[in-house]
Write a protein that holds these residues in place. Structure first.
Motif, mmCIF file in Angstrom:
data_model
loop_
_atom_site.group_PDB
_atom_site.id
_atom_site.type_symbol
_atom_site.label_atom_id
_atom_site.label_comp_id
_atom_site.label_asym_id
_atom_site.label_seq_id
_atom_site.Cartn_x
_atom_site.Cartn_y
_atom_site.Cartn_z
ATOM 1 N N THR A 484 0.654 -1.223 0.046
ATOM 2 C CA THR A 484 0.086 0.122 -0.170
ATOM 3 C C THR A 484 0.841 1.174 0.107
ATOM 4 O O THR A 484 1.896 1.044 0.657
ATOM 5 C CB THR A 484 -1.145 0.034 1.310
ATOM 6 O OG1 THR A 484 -0.179 0.122 2.359
ATOM 7 C CG2 THR A 484 -1.763 -1.209 1.229
ATOM 8 N N ALA A 485 0.408 2.323 -0.702
ATOM 9 C CA ALA A 485 1.202 3.485 -0.582
ATOM 10 C C ALA A 485 0.239 4.639 -0.818
ATOM 11 O O ALA A 485 -0.700 4.575 -1.735
ATOM 12 C CB ALA A 485 2.273 3.593 -1.797
ATOM 13 N N SER A 486 0.188 5.678 -0.183
ATOM 14 C CA SER A 486 -0.557 7.104 -0.482
ATOM 15 C C SER A 486 0.279 8.209 -0.273
ATOM 16 O O SER A 486 1.247 8.253 0.483
ATOM 17 C CB SER A 486 -1.688 7.029 0.664
ATOM 18 O OG SER A 486 -1.240 7.187 1.985
ATOM 19 N N LYS A 487 -0.087 9.446 -0.831
ATOM 20 C CA LYS A 487 0.643 10.641 -0.635
ATOM 21 C C LYS A 487 -0.563 11.575 -0.952
ATOM 22 O O LYS A 487 -1.299 11.557 -1.670
ATOM 23 C CB LYS A 487 2.001 10.688 -1.778
ATOM 24 C CG LYS A 487 2.420 11.986 -1.898
ATOM 25 C CD LYS A 487 3.632 11.776 -2.752
ATOM 26 C CE LYS A 487 4.186 13.135 -2.897
ATOM 27 N NZ LYS A 487 4.416 14.192 -1.806
ATOM 28 N N GLU A 488 -0.092 12.753 -0.210
ATOM 29 C CA GLU A 488 -0.937 13.910 -0.334
ATOM 30 C C GLU A 488 -0.073 15.073 -1.129
ATOM 31 O O GLU A 488 1.286 15.152 -1.093
ATOM 32 C CB GLU A 488 -1.385 14.586 0.948
ATOM 33 C CG GLU A 488 -2.260 13.697 1.618
ATOM 34 C CD GLU A 488 -2.633 14.293 3.056
ATOM 35 O OE1 GLU A 488 -2.404 15.541 3.265
ATOM 36 O OE2 GLU A 488 -3.443 13.679 3.761
ATOM 37 N N TRP A 489 -1.042 15.757 -2.222
ATOM 38 C CA TRP A 489 -0.254 16.757 -2.955
ATOM 39 C C TRP A 489 -0.896 18.109 -2.541
ATOM 40 O O TRP A 489 -2.058 18.294 -2.197
ATOM 41 C CB TRP A 489 -0.387 16.340 -4.493
ATOM 42 C CG TRP A 489 0.038 15.089 -4.595
ATOM 43 C CD1 TRP A 489 -0.710 13.763 -4.520
ATOM 44 C CD2 TRP A 489 1.161 14.594 -5.119
ATOM 45 N NE1 TRP A 489 -0.028 12.828 -4.862
ATOM 46 C CE2 TRP A 489 1.356 13.077 -5.316
ATOM 47 C CE3 TRP A 489 2.615 15.144 -5.828
ATOM 48 C CZ2 TRP A 489 2.173 12.455 -5.900
ATOM 49 C CZ3 TRP A 489 3.642 14.260 -6.276
ATOM 50 C CH2 TRP A 489 3.455 13.015 -6.481
ATOM 51 N N TRP A 490 -0.239 19.352 -3.059
ATOM 52 C CA TRP A 490 -0.804 20.595 -3.093
ATOM 53 C C TRP A 490 -1.308 20.942 -1.657
ATOM 54 O O TRP A 490 -3.024 21.240 -1.779
ATOM 55 C CB TRP A 490 -1.809 20.573 -4.215
ATOM 56 C CG TRP A 490 -1.208 20.288 -5.528
ATOM 57 C CD1 TRP A 490 -0.024 20.525 -5.805
ATOM 58 C CD2 TRP A 490 -2.073 19.862 -6.702
ATOM 59 N NE1 TRP A 490 0.100 20.227 -7.369
ATOM 60 C CE2 TRP A 490 -1.064 19.921 -7.717
ATOM 61 C CE3 TRP A 490 -3.279 19.501 -6.970
ATOM 62 C CZ2 TRP A 490 -1.320 19.375 -9.044
ATOM 63 C CZ3 TRP A 490 -3.690 18.994 -8.051
ATOM 64 C CH2 TRP A 490 -2.631 18.796 -9.154
ATOM 65 N N LYS A 491 -0.727 20.664 -0.518
ATOM 66 C CA LYS A 491 -1.301 20.973 0.855
ATOM 67 C C LYS A 491 -2.564 20.542 0.909
ATOM 68 O O LYS A 491 -3.475 20.921 1.604
ATOM 69 C CB LYS A 491 -1.559 22.323 0.935
ATOM 70 C CG LYS A 491 -0.241 23.384 0.624
ATOM 71 C CD LYS A 491 -0.659 24.659 0.829
ATOM 72 C CE LYS A 491 0.800 25.599 0.822
ATOM 73 N NZ LYS A 491 0.454 27.179 1.036
#
Length: 567
Positions: A484-491
């Motif tokens: 599993t992998a997750s990331k947040e972008w643009w604050k």
């Protein structure tokens, strides 16, 4: 009956202005806004395709769902809305309206309410009526209303197995409570009385097995503490006099206890007196605690003010707990023994023994170790008569062993966790005649690693699992990785995620195919609006099993587009 009608009319008039004032202070209601609307609304488009098996859903579906909430003077009225090509619904899901406002130290109950005075008297049964309770040092309470609405018998359907409507008499009841104390130390005495109104419906048929009942239940409940709350004692005792059929007139007066109640409620051949008791004592000392619990509930114990009782049981439980090295090492345990057939009228008496030990250790910084053991045993012995059969008697012991080790590394920039988990469970049938059909064992284990990079708002994990189940001469094994992998972008306005899971199957040590499941999603949030795109692919392939059965291989695709808004 006139009093009941008046109470219901008052309740309905008050409830027309809102669904509930659950524990709301009437002194503060003037500070509430007279009208508010908030909630959420979403539109979902779903796509589907499959190869190899029959389709399990339509290739395209759409849904519009909403959950608006209307507030009137602080009182909430939730509404449910669903629209699709298959259904149209608009409902206010709470068709039982009620309010429990309070003023200073007095709480009022209006409409449909659930009130609990004691587990063995008024124990949470829903009623339509009125009530009042004090929340001060002097504890009193009273409720009156309809506990069961009248329903006429209806067997006009073509298929009586599904269309038959079970009748019920109108059941009116009242309950009172008086006591002294505060929530952390009190003594209460409660009384509950209810009866079915015979003329409320036409006489049901014998097939329905419904008869008018009447009940009187008395209970004592206390919660006491001593030695600066180191010793806490709870006690709940009840007695219930129940007449299952008030239409009978066959009481001969041979039981002196029942004869005492003749002038209080109908007593006949269907009348029974039940008793129940539940007690708990716990003592807390410097390095742990010790708790003892005992309960004994007569067979068929019933109060018309409660829905369910675990009856025909006598149970004893001992629960010690210890802590060492400033809570770095904790040991919790419990042992309990119970049995049924308290009146010796069953052919067999069933005994249950339950033991458990839990050890948690954090002696080394960042290293946590947890070990658990549970043992559950069920056995039977001869009861009434000579029909007890040893070859059919239950004698099973279920033991479970599990352990978990985790080690963490981290800072304000990044965090890492390593973990190992294993569980073994074995069911041992000690009856030689049924052992080959009941015995089973399972082993589950996994190794995992997780990583988080905080500045980039990136999280990921990788694990490998192993599952083996053996039962009735058949052994099934699954092994495979998960990512599993997750990331947040643009604050945080955009969030993306990826998941994958694969499992290699074996049956009796022979390869039996593979299952793989992969999913991806992206979600955009902008103030009160959101848009989510998600896709999932499932692949399942079987080999010919050892029994010569060919399972169908298939692949499945799912996609979803969801738009949501909050207001």
């Amino acid at each position: 009956m006139k009093l009941y009608s008046t109470c219901c009319l008052i309740s309905i008039l008050l409830l027309c202005i809102g669904r509930t004032l659950q524990a709301q202070n009437l002194e503060k209601i003037k500070k509430q806004k007279p009208f508010e609307v908030h909630g959420s609304l979403s539109l979902s488009l779903q796509f589907y395709d499959v190869n190899g098996i029959s389709s399990r859903r339509p290739p395209f579906t759409w849904y519009i769902t909403g959950a608006p909430v209307v507030k009137i003077w602080g009182m909430s009225l939730p509404i449910s809305l669903t629209l699709s090509e298959q259904q149209r619904t608009f409902s206010q899901p709470f068709n039982q309206w009620g309010a429990s406002p309070y003023f200073k130290k007095i709480k009022f109950h209006l409409g449909y309410r659930n009130v609990r005075f004691s587990d063995f008297t008024l124990g949470g049964a829903t009623f339509l009526g009125v009530g009042v309770e004090s929340i001060g040092t002097i504890r009193f309470g009273f409720v009156y209303g309809q506990f069961v609405k009248p329903i006429e018998e209806d067997s006009s359907g073509l298929d009586p197995r599904y269309r038959y409507l079970r009748p019920s008499y109108r059941r009116l009841g009242m309950a009172g409570k008086i006591g002294v104390g505060k929530p952390n130390a009190f003594l209460d005495i409660s009384v509950f009385k209810a009866h079915d109104v015979i003329g409320s419906i036409n006489t049901p048929s014998k097939r329905s097995q419904v008869t008018p009942m009447e009940n009187l239940a008395v209970g004592i409940k206390n919660h006491l503490s001593f030695f600066k709350q180191k010793l806490v004692v709870d006690l709940d005792v009840g007695a219930s006099l129940l007449t299952r059929n008030t239409l009978r007139y066959d009481y001969e007066g041979s039981d002196p206890v029942l004869r005492f109640f003749v002038n209080i409620l109908p007593v006949n051949g269907s009348t029974s007196l039940f008793t129940a008791a539940r007690g708990n004592a716990s003592y807390r000392f410097k390095s742990g605690s010790l708790a003892v619990q005992y309960q004994r509930i007569d067979p068929d114990y019933q109060s018309l003010g409660a829905y369910y009782f675990q009856n025909d049981v006598e149970q004893f439980t001992l629960s010690p707990s210890f802590s060492f090295f400033k809570n770095k090492l904790m040991i919790n345990g419990s042992y309990g023994r119970s049995h049924d057939n308290l009146n010796q009228k069953k052919l067999a008496t069933t005994y249950r023994n339950v033991g458990a030990v839990n050890i948690s250790a954090a002696l080394i910084p960042r290293l946590n170790i947890t070990l658990m053991y549970t043992n559950f045993g069920v056995g039977q012995s001869r009861g009434l008569g000579d029909l007890f059969n040893d070859s059919l008697a239950i004698s099973i012991v279920n033991a479970s062993y599990s352990g978990n080790i985790s080690y963490s590394l981290g800072s304000r920039i990044q965090r890492q966790t390593f973990g190992v988990m294993a569980t073994y469970q074995n069911t041992n049938d000690q009856n030689q005649f049924t052992r080959q059909y009941v015995g089973a064992s399972s082993f589950i284990s996994s190794v995992s690693y997780s990583y988080s990079y905080i500045p980039a708002k990136l999280t990921s994990s990788l694990s490998v699992s192993y599952v083996s189940i053996e039962t009735y001469g058949r052994r099934s094994t699954n092994i495979g990785p998960a990512l599993t992998a997750s990331k947040e972008w643009w604050k945080g306005k955009l969030r993306t995620s990826f998941t994958h899971n694969s499992q290699l199957r074996q049956t009796n040590r022979l390869s039996d195919g593979i299952m793989a499941n992969t999913g991806m999603s992206a979600s955009i949030h902008q103030k009160k609006q959101s848009l989510t795109l998600a896709a999932n692919y499932l692949y399942n392939r079987y080999n010919t099993s050892s029994e010569g059965i060919n399972y169908r291989n298939f692949s499945e695709y799912r996609g979803t587009i969801t738009y949501g808004i909050r207001f």
